[in-house]
Every structure is written in C-alpha cells, then in structure tokens.
Design an enzyme around this catalytic site. Structure first.
Site, PDB file in Angstrom:
ATOM      1  N   HIS A 119       0.814  -1.208   0.000  1.00  9.56           N
ATOM      2  CA  HIS A 119       0.000   0.000   0.000  1.00  9.56           C
ATOM      3  C   HIS A 119       0.854   1.268   0.000  1.00  9.56           C
ATOM      4  O   HIS A 119       1.954   1.302   0.549  1.00  9.56           O
ATOM      5  CB  HIS A 119      -0.903   0.046   1.238  1.00  9.56           C
ATOM      6  N   CYS A 185       0.700   2.187  -5.535  1.00 10.74           N
ATOM      7  CA  CYS A 185      -0.014   3.274  -6.197  1.00 10.74           C
ATOM      8  C   CYS A 185       0.842   4.536  -6.246  1.00 10.74           C
ATOM      9  O   CYS A 185       1.728   4.738  -5.418  1.00 10.74           O
ATOM     10  CB  CYS A 185      -1.307   3.584  -5.461  1.00 10.74           C
TER      11      CYS A 185
END
Length: 206
Positions: A119, A185
C-alpha cells in the site's frame, strides 16, 4: 500465471480511507480490461510468519516469502501470501504495514517474475510509500523458508492506471530469467491515485 488468464491485465486503484490499494484484474483471454468499483474488497489474506529468518543467501527459489528488506528505502516488512479473488483481481495485504506476494505467480528466485505489492497512503504511513524513490542499484532482500535471495533494482517506471495492460505481460512474466517486481499506487490527485509505480529487479550479480 494460469494460461487462461494471460489476456489483457488492468490495474484499478481502489481508494479506501485515503489508502491506495492495487487490484490487478485478470480478465479471461479476449475480454477487455475489467474495472472494479472503489468499494470492492477481498477476503483478508492470512499473513505468513513475520519472524525474520537468518540471512542465508541462496541462488534459486526461496519458497514462500516471509520478509522483504530494502535498506535504501527504509523498508523492512513482513510478506503475506495473497491470491486471486473470484472477480479475477489480485488480492492485496490487509495491513498497511505488510506487503503481499502473489502466490499464483513465481516464487522469489524461481524462473519468471515474483510479484510483491504494498500500500501507499495519501495520509498517514504505509509500507511502500518510499517505493517511488527507488533507484537503479538499490538492493532488495527477500527471505523465505529456503533462505534469502538478493535482487538489484534494474529499472523503475510509473504507468498510468489506464495503460497498465500495456505492461502486464512483462510484469506477470511466468518464464525465463528470475526477476522481482514491486508495485504500489502513485500520483495522488486529491481524490484517487492515477498511476502504478513499478520497480523491476534482477538477482544480484545476474
């Protein structure tokens, strides 16, 4: 990767409480890129052991990975084995502090690319926040039950979410030389993440 899943692959970024979570969708051959709603979640994957094994360097597969270390980025984190959801999406770690190895792909040190995701958070901290700063030459150690394999970063790229299908075959390569792909991301625009940060590494000394 299962050969029936070797069609186009799309990266869809899910935004959950300001956290960027990669959902790598694996459509059937011949289908176009699929899209998952932002609320899509998968069943939490079961973490593997987070005990750091002695660093015994090996030349070959290390089995199920349990830890990843990137000293240059300050990353020292457990690895969870994650799979594929019924919607043909790659599962992601249930914790901000853990990474996820795609167990349907290659083991670290085996032929093909071992894929590990983590993440990035738009607020607070997450394990792969520093991945965007990875540089060629950075060393990555992945430890499993069979020892530790060392990788060296060979190249990095930031790919718009809509264009992930263009690089999917390279990321999910299942044959040939051993490699490691790390992903998270990138490019937070205030509402969502617009890209995928991809780091490619090869066994040290290769």
């Amino acid at each position: 990767m299962n050969r029936r899943l070797l069609g186009a692959v799309a990266a869809v970024v899910a935004l959950v409480l300001g956290v960027g979570a990669l959902f790598l969708l694996l459509p059937e051959r011949g289908q176009g890129p699929a899209a998952a709603p932002a609320s899509t979640t998968s069943a939490p994957a079961t973490p593997t052991s987070t005990t750091t094994a002695p660093r015994v360097l090996v030349d070959g597969p290390v089995g199920v990975p349990t830890r990843i270390e990137i000293a240059e980025l300050g990353v020292d984190a457990p690895v969870m084995a994650v799979g594929t959801t019924p919607e043909n999406a790659q599962e992601v770690p249930s914790s901000l502090d853990a990474t996820g190895w795609w167990r349907d792909g290659a083991e670290p040190g085996a032929p093909g690319n071992a894929v590990i995701v983590g993440h990035t958070a738009s607020v607070d901290d997450a394990v792969f926040d520093p991945l965007v700063d990875a540089e060629v030459g950075d060393e990555v150690f992945v430890t499993g039950s069979g020892g530790t394999v060392a990788f060296t970063v060979e190249r990095t790229e930031t790919v718009p979410v809509a264009d992930f299908g263009d690089v999917a075959a390279d990321v999910y390569r299942s044959e040939g030389d051993s490699g490691l792909v790390l992903m998270t991301c990138g490019d937070w625009n205030g509402n969502s993440f617009e890209s995928t940060v991809i780091v490619h590494a090869v066994p040290t000394g290769a």
